[in-house]
Structure formats: structure tokens, C-alpha cells
Design a protein around this motif. Structure first.
Motif, PDB file in Angstrom:
ATOM      1  N   ILE A  47       0.860  -1.186   0.000  1.00 22.01           N
ATOM      2  CA  ILE A  47       0.000   0.000   0.000  1.00 22.01           C
ATOM      3  C   ILE A  47       0.895   1.235   0.000  1.00 22.01           C
ATOM      4  O   ILE A  47       1.710   1.428   0.909  1.00 22.01           O
ATOM      5  N   ALA A  48       0.752   2.038  -1.036  1.00 20.76           N
ATOM      6  CA  ALA A  48       1.467   3.317  -1.106  1.00 20.76           C
ATOM      7  C   ALA A  48       0.505   4.377  -0.595  1.00 20.76           C
ATOM      8  O   ALA A  48      -0.329   4.894  -1.338  1.00 20.76           O
ATOM      9  N   ASP A  49       0.594   4.667   0.684  1.00 21.40           N
ATOM     10  CA  ASP A  49      -0.370   5.566   1.318  1.00 21.40           C
ATOM     11  C   ASP A  49      -0.331   6.941   0.656  1.00 21.40           C
ATOM     12  O   ASP A  49       0.715   7.573   0.581  1.00 21.40           O
ATOM     13  N   GLY A  50      -1.488   7.382   0.156  1.00 23.14           N
ATOM     14  CA  GLY A  50      -1.596   8.718  -0.428  1.00 23.14           C
ATOM     15  C   GLY A  50      -1.218   8.819  -1.890  1.00 23.14           C
ATOM     16  O   GLY A  50      -1.262   9.909  -2.469  1.00 23.14           O
ATOM     17  N   MET A  51      -0.870   7.683  -2.533  1.00 19.87           N
ATOM     18  CA  MET A  51      -0.317   7.720  -3.892  1.00 19.87           C
ATOM     19  C   MET A  51      -1.406   7.700  -4.960  1.00 19.87           C
ATOM     20  O   MET A  51      -1.815   6.651  -5.440  1.00 19.87           O
ATOM     21  N   GLY A  52      -1.867   8.871  -5.349  1.00 14.86           N
ATOM     22  CA  GLY A  52      -2.765   8.979  -6.483  1.00 14.86           C
ATOM     23  C   GLY A  52      -1.987   8.923  -7.782  1.00 14.86           C
ATOM     24  O   GLY A  52      -0.751   8.870  -7.792  1.00 14.86           O
ATOM     25  N   PRO A  53      -2.667   8.931  -8.931  1.00 21.35           N
ATOM     26  CA  PRO A  53      -1.991   8.799 -10.227  1.00 21.35           C
ATOM     27  C   PRO A  53      -0.995   9.907 -10.531  1.00 21.35           C
ATOM     28  O   PRO A  53      -0.045   9.693 -11.279  1.00 21.35           O
ATOM     29  N   ALA A  54      -1.177  11.096  -9.952  1.00 25.33           N
ATOM     30  CA  ALA A  54      -0.212  12.172 -10.202  1.00 25.33           C
ATOM     31  C   ALA A  54       1.154  11.845  -9.600  1.00 25.33           C
ATOM     32  O   ALA A  54       2.175  12.363 -10.069  1.00 25.33           O
ATOM     33  N   TYR A  55       1.187  11.001  -8.589  1.00 35.03           N
ATOM     34  CA  TYR A  55       2.470  10.640  -7.968  1.00 35.03           C
ATOM     35  C   TYR A  55       3.267   9.697  -8.861  1.00 35.03           C
ATOM     36  O   TYR A  55       4.490   9.862  -9.020  1.00 35.03           O
ATOM     37  N   THR A  56       2.612   8.690  -9.435  1.00 31.64           N
ATOM     38  CA  THR A  56       3.340   7.784 -10.321  1.00 31.64           C
ATOM     39  C   THR A  56       3.756   8.507 -11.604  1.00 31.64           C
ATOM     40  O   THR A  56       4.816   8.240 -12.164  1.00 31.64           O
ATOM     41  N   THR A  57       2.922   9.440 -12.057  1.00 37.25           N
ATOM     42  CA  THR A  57       3.270  10.224 -13.240  1.00 37.25           C
ATOM     43  C   THR A  57       4.448  11.141 -12.964  1.00 37.25           C
ATOM     44  O   THR A  57       5.421  11.190 -13.742  1.00 37.25           O
ATOM     45  N   SER A  58       4.397  11.875 -11.867  1.00 35.67           N
ATOM     46  CA  SER A  58       5.501  12.791 -11.551  1.00 35.67           C
ATOM     47  C   SER A  58       6.791  12.022 -11.299  1.00 35.67           C
ATOM     48  O   SER A  58       7.877  12.483 -11.667  1.00 35.67           O
ATOM     49  N   TYR A  59       6.674  10.819 -10.714  1.00 34.64           N
ATOM     50  CA  TYR A  59       7.890  10.010 -10.510  1.00 34.64           C
ATOM     51  C   TYR A  59       8.513   9.631 -11.849  1.00 34.64           C
ATOM     52  O   TYR A  59       9.735   9.603 -11.985  1.00 34.64           O
ATOM     53  N   ARG A  60       7.685   9.352 -12.865  1.00 34.33           N
ATOM     54  CA  ARG A  60       8.227   9.024 -14.189  1.00 34.33           C
ATOM     55  C   ARG A  60       9.092  10.165 -14.716  1.00 34.33           C
ATOM     56  O   ARG A  60      10.188   9.954 -15.245  1.00 34.33           O
ATOM     57  N   TYR A  61       8.613  11.393 -14.562  1.00 31.30           N
ATOM     58  CA  TYR A  61       9.384  12.542 -15.041  1.00 31.30           C
ATOM     59  C   TYR A  61      10.595  12.806 -14.145  1.00 31.30           C
ATOM     60  O   TYR A  61      11.676  13.166 -14.624  1.00 31.30           O
ATOM     61  N   PHE A  62      10.427  12.649 -12.862  1.00 30.98           N
ATOM     62  CA  PHE A  62      11.522  12.811 -11.906  1.00 30.98           C
ATOM     63  C   PHE A  62      12.640  11.804 -12.178  1.00 30.98           C
ATOM     64  O   PHE A  62      13.832  12.118 -12.099  1.00 30.98           O
ATOM     65  N   ASN A  63      12.248  10.586 -12.528  1.00 30.65           N
ATOM     66  CA  ASN A  63      13.206   9.497 -12.731  1.00 30.65           C
ATOM     67  C   ASN A  63      13.813   9.495 -14.130  1.00 30.65           C
ATOM     68  O   ASN A  63      14.739   8.740 -14.412  1.00 30.65           O
ATOM     69  N   ASP A  64      13.333  10.342 -15.008  1.00 28.89           N
ATOM     70  CA  ASP A  64      13.768  10.366 -16.399  1.00 28.89           C
ATOM     71  C   ASP A  64      15.255  10.664 -16.533  1.00 28.89           C
ATOM     72  O   ASP A  64      15.831  11.458 -15.766  1.00 28.89           O
ATOM     73  N   ASP A  65      15.871  10.031 -17.512  1.00 28.08           N
ATOM     74  CA  ASP A  65      17.269  10.308 -17.843  1.00 28.08           C
ATOM     75  C   ASP A  65      17.296  11.479 -18.824  1.00 28.08           C
ATOM     76  O   ASP A  65      16.899  11.330 -19.978  1.00 28.08           O
ATOM     77  N   PRO A  66      17.756  12.653 -18.389  1.00 24.82           N
ATOM     78  CA  PRO A  66      17.750  13.832 -19.271  1.00 24.82           C
ATOM     79  C   PRO A  66      18.629  13.674 -20.501  1.00 24.82           C
ATOM     80  O   PRO A  66      18.484  14.418 -21.477  1.00 24.82           O
ATOM     81  N   ALA A  67      19.519  12.694 -20.491  1.00 17.41           N
ATOM     82  CA  ALA A  67      20.446  12.512 -21.615  1.00 17.41           C
ATOM     83  C   ALA A  67      19.790  11.802 -22.792  1.00 17.41           C
ATOM     84  O   ALA A  67      20.376  11.733 -23.877  1.00 17.41           O
ATOM     85  N   THR A  68      18.582  11.278 -22.593  1.00 18.57           N
ATOM     86  CA  THR A  68      17.897  10.581 -23.682  1.00 18.57           C
ATOM     87  C   THR A  68      16.695  11.391 -24.151  1.00 18.57           C
ATOM     88  O   THR A  68      16.165  12.225 -23.414  1.00 18.57           O
ATOM     89  N   ASP A  69      16.250  11.112 -25.366  1.00 14.93           N
ATOM     90  CA  ASP A  69      15.096  11.820 -25.924  1.00 14.93           C
ATOM     91  C   ASP A  69      13.776  11.267 -25.393  1.00 14.93           C
ATOM     92  O   ASP A  69      12.763  11.974 -25.389  1.00 14.93           O
ATOM     93  N   ILE A  70      13.779  10.007 -24.998  1.00 12.44           N
ATOM     94  CA  ILE A  70      12.542   9.401 -24.511  1.00 12.44           C
ATOM     95  C   ILE A  70      12.404   9.595 -22.999  1.00 12.44           C
ATOM     96  O   ILE A  70      13.381   9.904 -22.305  1.00 12.44           O
ATOM     97  N   ILE A  71      11.194   9.445 -22.501  1.00 10.89           N
ATOM     98  CA  ILE A  71      10.961   9.413 -21.054  1.00 10.89           C
ATOM     99  C   ILE A  71      10.824   7.944 -20.675  1.00 10.89           C
ATOM    100  O   ILE A  71       9.896   7.261 -21.122  1.00 10.89           O
ATOM    101  N   GLU A  72      11.761   7.466 -19.893  1.00 10.17           N
ATOM    102  CA  GLU A  72      11.847   6.041 -19.611  1.00 10.17           C
ATOM    103  C   GLU A  72      10.662   5.518 -18.796  1.00 10.17           C
ATOM    104  O   GLU A  72      10.131   6.210 -17.931  1.00 10.17           O
ATOM    105  N   GLU A  73      10.290   4.291 -19.083  1.00 12.67           N
ATOM    106  CA  GLU A  73       9.247   3.591 -18.345  1.00 12.67           C
ATOM    107  C   GLU A  73       9.730   3.305 -16.924  1.00 12.67           C
ATOM    108  O   GLU A  73      10.908   3.040 -16.695  1.00 12.67           O
ATOM    109  N   THR A  74       8.817   3.345 -15.960  1.00 12.70           N
ATOM    110  CA  THR A  74       9.151   3.000 -14.582  1.00 12.70           C
ATOM    111  C   THR A  74       8.508   1.665 -14.211  1.00 12.70           C
ATOM    112  O   THR A  74       7.682   1.128 -14.948  1.00 12.70           O
ATOM    113  N   VAL A  75       8.877   1.166 -13.051  1.00 11.53           N
ATOM    114  CA  VAL A  75       8.278  -0.069 -12.558  1.00 11.53           C
ATOM    115  C   VAL A  75       6.763   0.083 -12.403  1.00 11.53           C
ATOM    116  O   VAL A  75       6.005  -0.864 -12.625  1.00 11.53           O
TER     117      VAL A  75
END
Length: 467
Positions: A47-75
Motif C-alpha cells: 500500500i502506497a499511502d496517499g499515492m494517487g496517479p499524479a504521484y506515479t506520473t511525476s515520478y516518471r518525469y523525476f526518474n527520467d534520464d535527461p540525456a535521452t530523448d525518450i521518457i523512460e518507463e518506470t516499474v
């Protein structure tokens, strides 16, 4: 798998939601559970307490490798299978708290906000953890809050109010020990002047540890309680190990593995706390810890295919917006470099002079002169607010939250971070939006598409063999 829901089922579901009753709501998954799904040996409920869809989305951008053109998939992207509704019993409206949310996820019953594994009539309802224990499985809870907080309590005990922390802690002994592993915080509640619950656990054959290093010293095949802080653990940004949830989960699984299997609750508790505080930097650090945990579980299932892992949230917190103020932008760059939470940084500024160089070093990014002036002004304002509070009559003080320099400076720091990243928030509380549902492993096909939070418990009960 068919995704058809008859009109009769819809009518039954809507009718059940309107009534104050202890009958489970009829939903689509009740049709699904009729299918012959092989039961997993092990079940891990995350259970990820408080984790609405904006959290998984923002984590995708936060976790992105700026050196690549794509936004990498997360777990979270890889494991996404649907969404879950979160509303509590109608007596509490449509916005759930963590206690009612945990009760729904643990028992399959909607209840009122604040209830710990009770129905709306305040009658105890069995949890999946309790049932798993009866089936001869080992059980455990791993959380970053105190282990008697709303979510773990919702699986381990029964109480009319989540705020009865001491009584909930006492029940972990008095109502029978229901888990073989407890990891999280809670010294304040388990090591009290009136009762030393740790000694009682030890008398019942438990190992006790109070620091992360001791996780590597545990004896196998022996139950353990590990408490690592007074209440909740330090935030991921401030803790000695930013991946403490992942570390505790690995050790807990090792302790729980046995021929009959196990049921384990894992809670990323402090995503919710960051949301309440409108703290995007701390939220992303908590999401990183959760992502590391889920990546480990992905690998674990590959080698232990007789395991089901379910990840969802009890609700979303804060109304997080990835992009705000009419600007089509979100900039997580500075979040990746921060080494401490805004609250911890504020503590360091409370008794020291605020300078541009000093603030830049603490935030680990270059601040502007204007940003320094904002923090300086916040400190002056805080001092004035404290002085005004002291002049209030005692009755007025009871109605007003006592201001602190730390809180006001931390709020100013978070405001700077929000402006820099263009992050928005709509609330300091919970919201009623649906939350993501992620699964992997044996039996995971029973939960797909749109489900209700109660469906998750119902499916687990079926897989555990409850009719």
C-alpha cells in the motif's frame, strides 16, 4: 478475461453503497472470482499511502534520464493493470481516511473514517492477515510509519478509532500476536512507562532490534519486532538509508519464507505525509524508495513465481498537480539534487543567519537573491507570529495551532520549490480520486481494470481459500 458487468450487478453495487450495512458490496470482481484461479503460496500486499496517479506520473518525469530523448518507463508503468475506487461507507461521504481505506483493503468492508477493521456498526471484521495466519501462513508488516498507525493496524487489530495508539499497540499482545515480523517505528507506544510491550514480545519468543544495521544479525526461523524510531521513521530524504523500505522488505521476506507460504503487508507510509505537507521533494524521495522496493519484488517473483504482489493506494493526498498556474511545464531537475527535506533544512536555518551561499548549500541548488529574501522574510514573520500567539488568552490558544519558526520557514522553502518546478496542490488533505492498481505474479489476473478497494480483499480471501 471478459469485462462484462450485468445490469443486475450494477444495481446491486449501487444499492449496497447507499446502505449502512455489514454486507460486502457486490462488484465486477465477484463475477471474476468464480473462475478457477490457482492460488499463490505467498501474497505481498503493498500500500502506497496517499499515492494517487499524479504521484506515479511525476515520478516518471523525476526518474527520467535527461540525456535521452525518450521518457523512460518506470516499474509503476510496467505493472499497471487498472485503478481502484476508494470511497468509504456513505456515512463518511466519498473521501476516505487511511483507517477506512485500510479496513476496505484488509477486510472487504466499507466503514466509517477512523475505524480500524470494524464495520459501520462497530463490529469486528476479519482481515486477510488474520485469515492467512489461521491458514498456517507466516505473516508480517513492514511500514515507514509507526507499526500501530492506521494502515498496519487495519490488518492487525480492531479499534473504533485510529487515534487510540496505545490501545492499538497493547492489542498486538492482548488480542494474540498475529504477525511473525513487525518492522517500522513506534518506540513511543511500545516502550512506555506504564507498559513495556517490547519485553512482552521478547517473552513470547521474539527478537528485538532498534537499528537498521541489526537487520543483518537476525536469527532465522525466529519472529522479530524491529522499531527504528520514536514514531514514524525519518523521511527518505533525511534517513540514514534513503531506501529503508526496500531494505526492510528484503529482510522481512527472508524471515517469512517457509513451506506453507506467507502474507505480508508493506506500506510506503510517508508518501501520504509528504502530500499532507505539500512537499514535492520529499514525495519524490518516498516514491524512489517505493520504486526500489517494487523493482526488488519484480526480481523476487521471477525466482519465486508462486508469489502474488499487489500494489495500490488507500487514497490520494494533497491534490498534486504536475504543472500549475496555466504554464505547460514541469521541471523536476532541482528535486534530483536535494539531500535533505525542507523541514530539516528549515531546522538548520532557525538559529542561524540566512545567506545566499548557505541556503544554496543546504538546498543543493543555486538560489536567487529574491529567494533568500523570501526565506529571511518568513523567519521575521514567524517570530512575529510566535509573539502574537503568546499574547493570546489560554482559551484562544486552544483554538489555534501554535506557530513555529521551523514550520513557517519550511513552508517558504516548499513554496520556492513549487515555483521552481511548477508544482501545484489543491489540498492539505485527501482527495476522492481513483488510485492506480499494479499487480504481478501468480493469481494477478484476478485484479484488472476498474475495481473497488473492497474487491482487493475479497480476491485475496478467495485465493487464501475462504468461501
Amino acid at each position: 478475461m471478459k469485462k462484462l458487468l450485468s445490469a443486475v450487478s450494477i444495481i446491486l453495487a449501487l444499492t449496497a453503497c447507499e446502505k449502512i450495512t455489514n454486507e460486502p458490496v457486490v462488484t465486477l470482481s465477484e463475477v471474476k472470482v468464480m473462475e478457477n484461479i490457482p492460488a499463490p503460496k505467498n501474497i505481498i500486499m503493498v500500500i502506497a499511502d496517499g499515492m494517487g496517479p499524479a504521484y506515479t506520473t511525476s515520478y516518471r518525469y523525476f526518474n527520467d534520464d535527461p540525456a535521452t530523448d525518450i521518457i523512460e518507463e518506470t516499474v509503476f508503468d510496467r505493472l499497471l493493470v487498472g485503478s481502484a475506487s476508494t470511497y468509504p461507507a456513505s456515512i463518511s461521504g466519498v473521501v476516505t481516511d487511511s483507517a477506512a481505506g485500510a479496513t476496505a483493503l484488509a477486510t472487504g468492508f466499507k466503514t466509517y473514517n477512523g475505524a480500524i477493521a470494524l464495520d459501520v456498526n462497530k463490529k469486528s471484521v476479519e482481515t486477510v492477515l488474520e485469515f492467512a495466519k489461521k491458514q498456517g501462513k507466516k505473516t508480517g508488516v513492514v511500514v515507514t510509519s509507526q507499526i500501530n498507525h492506521a494502515t498496519p493496524a487495519g490488518y492487525l487489530t480492531h479499534n473504533e478509532s485510529r487515534n487510540n495508539y496505545n490501545a492499538i499497540a497493547d492489542s498486538y499482545i492482548d488480542n494474540g500476536i498475529k504477525a511473525d515480523v513487525y518492522f517500522g517505528g513506534g518506540w513511543k507506544y511500545f516502550l512506555r512507562e506504564d507498559r513495556n510491550l517490547i519485553e512482552e514480545f521478547k517473552a513470547s519468543g521474539f527478537q528485538y532490534i532498534d537499528n537498521y544495521q541489526a537487520l543483518n544479525t537476525l536469527k532465522a526461523n525466529m519472529p522479530v519486532i524491529g522499531l527504528f524510531d520514536d514514531t514514524g521513521l525519518p523521511s527518505a530524504l533525511d534517513d540514514s538509508d534513503p531506501y529503508r523500505l526496500s531494505v526492510m522488505t528484503k529482510v522481512a521476506i527472508k524471515q517469512l519464507e517457509n513451506s506453507n507460504g506467507y502474507f505480508m503487508l508493506v506500506e510506503a507510509s510517508q508518501i501520504d505525509w509528504a502530500g499532507h505537507s505539500n512537499d514535492i521533494a520529499t514525495a519524490m524521495a518516498e516514491m524512489s524508495d517505493l520504486a526500489k522496493t517494487m523493482e526488488y519484488l519484480e526480481e523476487y517473483v521471477k525466482h519465486n513465481p508462486d508469489t502474488l504482489v499487489i500494489l495500490t493506494a488507500d487514497h490520494s493526498t494533497g491534490g498534486l498537480t504536475v504543472g500549475a498556474n496555466g504554464k505547460y511545464e514541469w521541471h523536476p531537475e532541482i528535486l534530483r539534487t536535494m539531500k535533505s527535506s525542507p523541514s530539516t533544512i528549515a531546522k538548520q536555518l532557525t538559529d542561524s543567519k540566512i545567506t545566499q551561499q548557505g541556503l544554496s548549500e543546504l538546498l543543493n541548488f543555486d538560489v536567487t537573491k529574491n529567494e533568500v529574501e523570501q526565506i529571511q522574510a518568513a523567519k521575521v514573520f514567524a517570530i512575529a507570529e510566535i509573539a502574537a500567539y503568546k499574547l493570546l488568552a489560554e482559551q484562544e490558544k486552544l483554538k489555534t495551532k501554535k506557530p513555529t519558526i521551523n514550520d513557517i520557514i519550511a513552508s517558504a522553502i516548499k513554496n520556492i520549490i513549487d515555483i521552481r518546478t511548477n508544482t501545484g496542490w489543491t489540498s492539505g488533505g485527501h482527495t476522492a480520486i481513483d488510485v492506480p492498481l499494479h499487480t504481478l505474479g501468480k493469481g494477478s489476473e484476478v485484479l484488472k481494470g476498474k475495481v473497488d478497494n473492497t474487491d482487493i480483499a475479497k480476491q485475496i480471501f478467495i485465493l487464501l481459500g475462504k468461501n
